[in-house]
Structures are given as C-alpha cells and as structure tokens.
Write an enzyme that holds these catalytic residues in place. Structure first.
Site, PDB file in Angstrom:
ATOM      1  N   HIS A  35       0.837  -1.204   0.000  1.00 62.03           N
ATOM      2  CA  HIS A  35       0.000   0.000   0.000  1.00 62.03           C
ATOM      3  C   HIS A  35       0.872   1.255   0.000  1.00 62.03           C
ATOM      4  CE1 HIS A  35      -3.174  -2.525   2.297  1.00 62.03           C
ATOM      5  NE2 HIS A  35      -3.644  -2.340   1.072  1.00 62.03           N
TER       6      HIS A  35
ATOM      7  N   LYS B 206     -18.779  -5.298   7.300  1.00 63.37           N
ATOM      8  CA  LYS B 206     -17.553  -6.044   7.590  1.00 63.37           C
ATOM      9  C   LYS B 206     -16.969  -5.561   8.908  1.00 63.37           C
ATOM     10  CE  LYS B 206     -15.677  -7.235   3.052  1.00 63.37           C
ATOM     11  NZ  LYS B 206     -14.511  -7.072   2.188  1.00 63.37           N
TER      12      LYS B 206
ATOM     13  N   ARG C 133      -1.690  -6.079  -8.523  1.00 60.69           N
ATOM     14  CA  ARG C 133      -0.685  -7.104  -8.231  1.00 60.69           C
ATOM     15  C   ARG C 133      -0.607  -8.144  -9.326  1.00 60.69           C
ATOM     16  NH1 ARG C 133      -3.352  -8.443  -2.601  1.00 60.69           N
ATOM     17  NH2 ARG C 133      -5.060  -8.252  -4.048  1.00 60.69           N
TER      18      ARG C 133
ATOM     19  N   SER D 282      -3.417  -7.576   2.653  1.00 52.17           N
ATOM     20  CA  SER D 282      -3.717  -7.420   4.078  1.00 52.17           C
ATOM     21  C   SER D 282      -4.230  -8.732   4.665  1.00 52.17           C
ATOM     22  CB  SER D 282      -4.760  -6.316   4.284  1.00 52.17           C
ATOM     23  OG  SER D 282      -4.222  -5.068   3.951  1.00 52.17           O
TER      24      SER D 282
END
Length: 166
Positions: free
Chosen positions: A17, A41, A90, A127
C-alpha cells in the site's frame, strides 16, 4: 491542484500500500488516502486505528491526507475535488475486477482510474495474507511497517494461560 484518491480498507496497511501511495504522491499535488467504512464487515483494526496508523506511517510524505468514507467512491472523490483514483495492481486477477470498477466510476461521475503495477517485491502481498500469517505467530515485519507489525503482535498475542488448580 492535482488531487488523487487512493482508496482501500488498509486492514492493516502494508508496504505494498505504502509503495503505491508514495509513488502517487510524486505524481499528484495531494493524495487523499481514503479508508473505506464498510458496516457489513468487521475488520481486525477499528477504522480509527487504521486512520491513526496510516497517518503515522505516511507522516514523511507532506502531501498525503488520510480520510474515511462510506458509500460510493465517486461521491467521495467529488467531495474531495479529486478526479482520479489510484489503484495498485498485483496480478491479472486484480485487473479484471478493478477494470469493471474503473469503468463504472468513469461512467457514473467521470472519475478516472490510474492503475499502477505493484513493485514486484510486494506482488504477492495482501492485508488478508498478512493477518493470516500474524494470527499464527508468523513474522510479518518484512511486509508491514514496524509500528504495524507491533500492533499485529499485540492484537494476536495469546492470552495468559489460566493458573493451574491446586
């Protein structure tokens, strides 16, 4: 002023990040790191702690501001006067999902998305993976800032064993 938004949950913030945020900070006058509030969440770190951590680990970058948002990203971008979203990619699998979101964002509000390929050092990093490794006592210090690694160790520290009965 050229302003961009780097959105995410940042639960926790990783070196991947920070690589994207740092690179974006060299391209824009101001970068708003937007921590998404998703009431459906429950994250490992509360929103306030994520904002605190991001503020601390980006303090060396004078043109970074950390904010929270809920709802549509394009509404947040409009409120911030930021016509650009910066996202790290990614792998090809990231691109498929992010492209759909980017096309929706430009269609809804004219907000463009700049995709940055992730530094190969962080191409596997997420993460979720960091949390999984930390939960089982693995060393994540190479993947997150030291402050975040300490907070993860504290969060997953085993409670003291109950005293044995006499």
């Amino acid at each position: 002023m050229r302003r961009a938004v780097c959105p995410g949950s940042f639960d926790p913030v990783t070196k991947g990040h920070l690589d994207i945020v740092g690179r974006a900070s060299r391209l824009f006058d101001e970068v708003v790191v937007a921590v998404m509030i998703n009431p459906s969440k429950s994250g490992l770190f509360p929103i306030e702690e994520r904002v605190e951590l991001l503020g601390l680990v980006t303090r060396e970058l004078p043109n970074i501001r950390v904010e929270t948002f809920r709802g549509l990203l394009v509404d947040f971008c409009r409120a911030q006067d930021a016509p650009v979203v910066v996202k790290g990619l990614r792998a090809v699998s990231d691109f498929d999902y992010e492209l759909q979101m980017a096309q929706m964002n430009v269609g809804l509000a004219g907000v463009e998305t700049l995709f940055m390929p992730t530094n190969p050092l962080y191409s596997f990093l997420s993460s979720s993976l960091v949390k999984d490794v930390a939960k089982w006592g693995g060393d994540v210090s190479a993947h997150v800032p030291e402050l975040v690694a300490r907070r993860l160790r504290d969060r997953f520290a085993a409670p003291p064993a109950p005293a044995a009965a006499d």
